[in-house]
Design an enzyme around this catalytic site. Structure first.
Site, mmCIF file in Angstrom:
data_model
loop_
_atom_site.group_PDB
_atom_site.id
_atom_site.type_symbol
_atom_site.label_atom_id
_atom_site.label_comp_id
_atom_site.label_asym_id
_atom_site.label_seq_id
_atom_site.Cartn_x
_atom_site.Cartn_y
_atom_site.Cartn_z
ATOM 1 N N LEU A 91 17.335 39.528 -3.296
ATOM 2 C CA LEU A 91 15.951 39.506 -2.824
ATOM 3 C C LEU A 91 15.937 39.289 -1.310
ATOM 4 O O LEU A 91 16.600 38.376 -0.809
ATOM 5 C CB LEU A 91 15.189 38.381 -3.529
ATOM 6 C CG LEU A 91 15.034 38.549 -5.044
ATOM 7 C CD1 LEU A 91 14.477 37.271 -5.654
ATOM 8 C CD2 LEU A 91 14.125 39.741 -5.359
ATOM 9 N N HIS A 107 23.423 33.164 -13.710
ATOM 10 C CA HIS A 107 24.622 33.815 -13.182
ATOM 11 C C HIS A 107 25.795 33.537 -14.124
ATOM 12 O O HIS A 107 26.013 32.377 -14.505
ATOM 13 C CB HIS A 107 24.922 33.270 -11.778
ATOM 14 C CG HIS A 107 26.094 33.918 -11.123
ATOM 15 N ND1 HIS A 107 26.025 35.171 -10.543
ATOM 16 C CD2 HIS A 107 27.375 33.503 -10.973
ATOM 17 C CE1 HIS A 107 27.225 35.490 -10.062
ATOM 18 N NE2 HIS A 107 28.059 34.489 -10.302
HETATM 19 C C1 GRF Z 1 23.848 38.480 -17.424
HETATM 20 O O1 GRF Z 1 25.077 37.877 -17.763
HETATM 21 C C2 GRF Z 1 23.461 38.097 -16.030
HETATM 22 O O2 GRF Z 1 23.802 36.779 -15.670
HETATM 23 C C3 GRF Z 1 24.304 39.062 -15.238
HETATM 24 O O3 GRF Z 1 24.230 40.285 -15.943
HETATM 25 C C4 GRF Z 1 23.977 39.981 -17.319
HETATM 26 C C5 GRF Z 1 22.702 40.676 -17.697
HETATM 27 O O4 GRF Z 1 22.639 40.716 -19.069
HETATM 28 N N1 GRF Z 1 23.799 39.195 -13.895
HETATM 29 P P1 GRF Z 1 21.250 41.126 -19.778
HETATM 30 O O5 GRF Z 1 20.656 42.277 -18.981
HETATM 31 O O6 GRF Z 1 20.353 39.919 -19.760
HETATM 32 O O7 GRF Z 1 21.666 41.519 -21.162
#
Ligand code: GRF
Length: 196
Positions: A91, A107
């Site tokens: 962002l 994360h």
């Molecule tokens: C999650 O592990 C998030 O932390 C990472 O990518 C994944 C996204 O998974 N940035 P989703 O789209 O919620 O299934």
């Protein structure tokens, strides 16, 4: 607590929030879902009857212009909390400045370890035996904001990136739903967290 969720991919974390919000005693509800692409996860929002919008970077001449439009879309809904759940964009500072501390991210690593877009791959490449999940307040940096909650996930011998990430996401969904609940009930004070 009204939530606006931002996604980029499959939206399993979004779905976990949508399902949690179904229960009457979960004090939050998703009022809109935004994405930077025509993300598959938008289908979860549609299934739950939640409005969606996309703000696609390539449609804008600059990151700043994209950020301004994204912020405008977010502020239209006036959410109590913006949740980045698998949102794969940084962002722009102006957006963070306007929204913080009502802006959190999940994360798939134990920050400050393995920031960035390939956290699971990086943890495996580094031979980490333990990694995990972090929910944090977003600040102007990349995955650098103050931590709200973390939980460990063991790496298993022979783990592929996909297998480890799926195991991480199982924990991540629970942690995110709990973190939003703690924010809604005041157990977690975002102003206090952000001031740390
Ligand atoms: C999650 O592990 C998030 O932390 C990472 O990518 C994944 C996204 O998974 N940035 P989703 O789209 O919620 O299934």
């Amino acid at each position: 607590l009204s939530l606006l969720v931002l996604i980029s991919g499959g939206g399993s974390n979004l779905r976990a929030l949508l399902e949690a919000c179904r229960s009457a005693d979960y004090p939050a509800h998703v009022i809109a879902v935004g994405a930077d692409t025509d993300a598959p996860g938008l289908a979860h929002a549609e299934e739950f009857g939640v409005p969606t919008f996309t703000v696609i970077p390539s449609a804008f001449g600059s990151r700043a212009a994209w950020g301004e439009e994204l912020l405008e879309q977010i502020e239209r809904w006036n959410p109590d909390l913006v949740v980045c759940a698998g949102f794969m964009r940084i962002l722009p500072p102006g957006v963070v400045a306007d929204l913080t501390p009502r802006l959190i991210n999940t994360h798939p690593a134990l920050l400050p370890a393995f920031p960035g877009a390939h956290a699971v791959r990086d943890a495996l490449a580094a031979g980490a035996e333990v990694t995990g999940v972090t929910v944090h307040v977003i600040d102007e940096g990349v995955d650098t904001g103050p931590v709200i909650v973390q939980r460990e996930v063991a790496v298993r011998p022979g783990d592929t990136e996909h297998a480890l990430h799926e195991r991480i996401k199982t924990v991540e969904r629970e942690l995110l739903v709990q973190a939003v609940l703690d924010i809604a009930t005041g157990h977690v004070d975002l102003e206090e967290t952000a001031a740390r």
